[in-house]
Design a protein around this motif. Structure first.
Motif, PDB file in Angstrom:
ATOM      1  N   ARG A 148      34.791  64.427   7.727  1.00 51.23           N
ATOM      2  CA  ARG A 148      36.086  65.006   8.068  1.00 51.23           C
ATOM      3  C   ARG A 148      36.073  65.757   9.381  1.00 51.23           C
ATOM      4  O   ARG A 148      37.100  66.228   9.839  1.00 51.23           O
ATOM      5  CB  ARG A 148      36.515  65.968   6.973  1.00 51.23           C
ATOM      6  CG  ARG A 148      36.873  65.219   5.722  1.00 51.23           C
ATOM      7  CD  ARG A 148      36.656  66.131   4.559  1.00 51.23           C
ATOM      8  NE  ARG A 148      36.535  65.331   3.344  1.00 51.23           N
ATOM      9  CZ  ARG A 148      37.238  65.564   2.261  1.00 51.23           C
ATOM     10  NH1 ARG A 148      38.093  66.538   2.249  1.00 51.23           N
ATOM     11  NH2 ARG A 148      37.075  64.827   1.212  1.00 51.23           N
ATOM     12  N   GLN A 199      35.390  64.459  12.046  1.00 51.71           N
ATOM     13  CA  GLN A 199      35.947  63.549  13.045  1.00 51.71           C
ATOM     14  C   GLN A 199      37.450  63.473  12.848  1.00 51.71           C
ATOM     15  O   GLN A 199      37.943  63.616  11.748  1.00 51.71           O
ATOM     16  CB  GLN A 199      35.364  62.150  12.858  1.00 51.71           C
ATOM     17  CG  GLN A 199      33.898  62.105  13.184  1.00 51.71           C
ATOM     18  CD  GLN A 199      33.327  60.728  12.902  1.00 51.71           C
ATOM     19  OE1 GLN A 199      34.045  59.820  12.540  1.00 51.71           O
ATOM     20  NE2 GLN A 199      32.041  60.606  13.071  1.00 51.71           N
ATOM     21  N   ASN A 200      38.129  63.212  13.925  1.00 49.27           N
ATOM     22  CA  ASN A 200      39.568  62.943  13.858  1.00 49.27           C
ATOM     23  C   ASN A 200      40.394  63.960  13.086  1.00 49.27           C
ATOM     24  O   ASN A 200      41.168  63.592  12.211  1.00 49.27           O
ATOM     25  CB  ASN A 200      39.811  61.580  13.203  1.00 49.27           C
ATOM     26  CG  ASN A 200      39.233  60.472  14.026  1.00 49.27           C
ATOM     27  OD1 ASN A 200      38.831  60.695  15.154  1.00 49.27           O
ATOM     28  ND2 ASN A 200      39.190  59.294  13.476  1.00 49.27           N
ATOM     29  N   PRO A 201      40.202  65.239  13.342  1.00 50.91           N
ATOM     30  CA  PRO A 201      41.069  66.163  12.616  1.00 50.91           C
ATOM     31  C   PRO A 201      42.522  65.995  13.059  1.00 50.91           C
ATOM     32  O   PRO A 201      42.782  65.740  14.226  1.00 50.91           O
ATOM     33  CB  PRO A 201      40.542  67.533  13.008  1.00 50.91           C
ATOM     34  CG  PRO A 201      39.875  67.322  14.321  1.00 50.91           C
ATOM     35  CD  PRO A 201      39.370  65.911  14.323  1.00 50.91           C
ATOM     36  N   VAL A 202      43.417  66.110  12.128  1.00 47.01           N
ATOM     37  CA  VAL A 202      44.836  66.018  12.468  1.00 47.01           C
ATOM     38  C   VAL A 202      45.433  67.410  12.319  1.00 47.01           C
ATOM     39  O   VAL A 202      45.383  67.992  11.248  1.00 47.01           O
ATOM     40  CB  VAL A 202      45.562  65.045  11.525  1.00 47.01           C
ATOM     41  CG1 VAL A 202      47.054  65.044  11.825  1.00 47.01           C
ATOM     42  CG2 VAL A 202      44.985  63.655  11.677  1.00 47.01           C
ATOM     43  N   ASP A 203      45.924  67.923  13.387  1.00 40.97           N
ATOM     44  CA  ASP A 203      46.434  69.288  13.360  1.00 40.97           C
ATOM     45  C   ASP A 203      47.954  69.273  13.461  1.00 40.97           C
ATOM     46  O   ASP A 203      48.501  69.009  14.518  1.00 40.97           O
ATOM     47  CB  ASP A 203      45.832  70.072  14.523  1.00 40.97           C
ATOM     48  CG  ASP A 203      46.314  71.503  14.512  1.00 40.97           C
ATOM     49  OD1 ASP A 203      47.078  71.869  13.586  1.00 40.97           O
ATOM     50  OD2 ASP A 203      45.939  72.252  15.421  1.00 40.97           O
ATOM     51  N   PRO A 204      48.651  69.525  12.377  1.00 42.25           N
ATOM     52  CA  PRO A 204      50.111  69.446  12.412  1.00 42.25           C
ATOM     53  C   PRO A 204      50.712  70.453  13.381  1.00 42.25           C
ATOM     54  O   PRO A 204      51.854  70.318  13.805  1.00 42.25           O
ATOM     55  CB  PRO A 204      50.538  69.784  10.982  1.00 42.25           C
ATOM     56  CG  PRO A 204      49.297  69.861  10.181  1.00 42.25           C
ATOM     57  CD  PRO A 204      48.145  69.996  11.091  1.00 42.25           C
TER      58      PRO A 204
END
Ligand SMILES: Nc1ncnc2c1ncn2[C@@H]1O[C@H](COP(=O)(O)OP(=O)(O)OP(=O)(O)O)[C@@H](O)[C@H]1O
Ligand SMILES: [Mg+2]
Lengths: 73, 345
Positions: A23, A25-30
């Protein structure tokens, strides 16, 4: 270069033991909304507004004409 | 694996997902909390189930899942959390039965915070798995916020419902959500065309009010291919608006105004498919964790819900028989759930 010369890995975090894909990698931060384009490094692109104040005003005028027949608020 | 630090992974989301989503998947969004999304999603699903369709209702409000509670299922065996975290690898395993034999539920997981913000790979995995479910209809209930999650699920589903109320804050809320979803869709569609992408970025940066009307025109003017591509996008981007808790005929006027405003500024058609009145019966059924369609089938809300079905062309049974009106529809609703407390009506 021998193994001894290798720098030790950064010790701060151990292996990710959580299940599933890594996880980190590629964190998505709204909080990056809307649509950050970091390629340009433009601060304005980190602006979180989706609508401008003018646009909001325009829209409110449309749905709420002078009379009180329009959308209430 | 090399990760390009400047490329936001979420931007490629719908690119991968759209290939696999099915035409009969509906997303229910609002851009604002408490407008009645979940109530609508549950009753829409029940209505389709009553017509004999196999329906799967998915609670994708990952931060505030409540569909299981609202359907009277208090201890679901599994939730989306188990699938997202990998404890269950096959999505159909977590399907929960509901009081309707034709409706099954995928419960949301609320007990850990991290699930409310799944990572990119997890989202792709979920959307892929949803696309493989065996059902006639899949209804996905989304959370209220304008987040990548909600935008991506909304865009990945071929049909998107927006549930709003005729109040300024709710109208602005759904408008923002819709605009964010549309621009996100454009960026995804034109992801390989840097010139078009720069038009869109420019449009965003200059402030919407000045450039808004130019966006569609500028993309059209860029090239014949761009124009064709844009027209195809505009044709498929057809969100359906539902006014809920309607208290006066003014909602119809707002619906017309919004249709013109969106068409003029963004070039797509925002079809309003229904006006569900504010109805005490809805609240009473909600308080008892029962769908109003079953608890109060003759309520004004049920009638309006039927009209939504008809406006969407969904008034057909699984065998393809057309339901000819509300009373015809009620006959199907009554036989749907023998075990439900229909006798008390
Ligand atoms: N047509 C209606 N008439 C009266 N009350 C309604 C109607 N539709 C929904 N409600 C009430 O509004 C409240 C919120 O409904 P619901 O949980 O479906 O909203 P939601 O949009 O899913 O909320 P959230 O954003 O928190 O997910 C409930 O108390 C429900 O009974
Ligand atoms: Mg809800």
């Amino acid at each position: 270069m021998s193994d001894d010369d290798k720098k030790p890995p950064i010790p701060a975090r151990g292996p990710d033991r959580r299940r599933g894909p890594d996880r980190r990698q590629n964190p998505v931060d709204p909080a990056d909304l809307p649509f950050p384009d970091r390629r340009k490094g433009d601060r304005r692109q980190m602006d979180r507004r989706v609508t401008s104040p003018e646009e909001t005003e325009e829209l409110l005028k449309i749905i709420k004409p002078d009379t009180d027949e329009g959308a209430g608020g | 694996m090399i990760i390009d630090p400047y490329h936001h992974p979420a931007d490629t989301m719908t690119a991968e997902a759209e290939v696999t989503m099915r035409r009969s998947t509906f997303a229910v969004a609002s851009g604002k909390g408490g407008t009645g999304k979940s109530t609508f999603a549950i009753n829409l699903s029940m209505a389709l189930a009553a017509l004999g369709h196999e329906v799967i209702l998915v609670d994708a409000d990952l931060g505030g899942a409540d569909l299981s509670t609202l359907l009277g299922i208090h201890a679901p065996r599994y939730t989306l959390k188990d699938f997202i975290q990998g404890d269950v690898s096959y999505l159909p395993e977590i399907l929960e039965p509901t009081p309707s034999p034709h409706l099954r539920l995928i419960c949301g997981g609320t007990d850990i915070i991290s699930v409310s913000n799944p990572y990119y790979q997890q989202k792709v995995k979920l959307i892929r798995a949803l696309a493989q479910l065996q059902a006639d209809y899949i209804v996905v209930d989304l959370g209220p916020d304008i987040t990548f999650n909600n935008l991506d699920f909304f865009n990945a589903a071929p049909v998107g419902f927006l549930v709003t109320q005729n109040m300024d804050a709710m109208i602005l809320g759904f408008y923002r959500f819709l605009k964010a979803a549309f621009v996100r869709r454009l960026k995804q569609e034109f992801r390989n065309e840097s010139y078009i992408l720069s038009i869109i970025s420019d449009f965003q940066n200059r402030g919407w009010s000045h450039a808004r009307r130019d966006l569609i025109g500028s993309i059209r003017a860029a090239s014949r291919e761009a124009q064709k591509h844009l027209d195809a996008v505009l044709e498929t981007f057809q969100p359906k608006l539902v006014f809920n808790m309607v208290e006066s005929p003014a909602a119809r006027k707002t619906a017309d105004q919004m249709f013109s405003f969106i068409l003029e500024n963004f070039g797509f058609r925002l079809q309003t498919v229904g006006f569900i009145p504010r109805d005490r019966d809805v609240e009473k059924a909600y308080a008892r964790n029962e769908p109003y369609l079953l608890r109060f089938p003759r309520s004004a809300a049920s009638k309006a819900l039927y009209e939504v079905l008809a406006a969407c062309g969904l008034n057909y049974t699984r065998d393809g028989v057309r339901v000819s009106g509300f009373s015809d529809f009620l006959a199907y609703v009554k036989v749907e759930v023998p075990g439900w407390n229909l006798l008390k009506i």
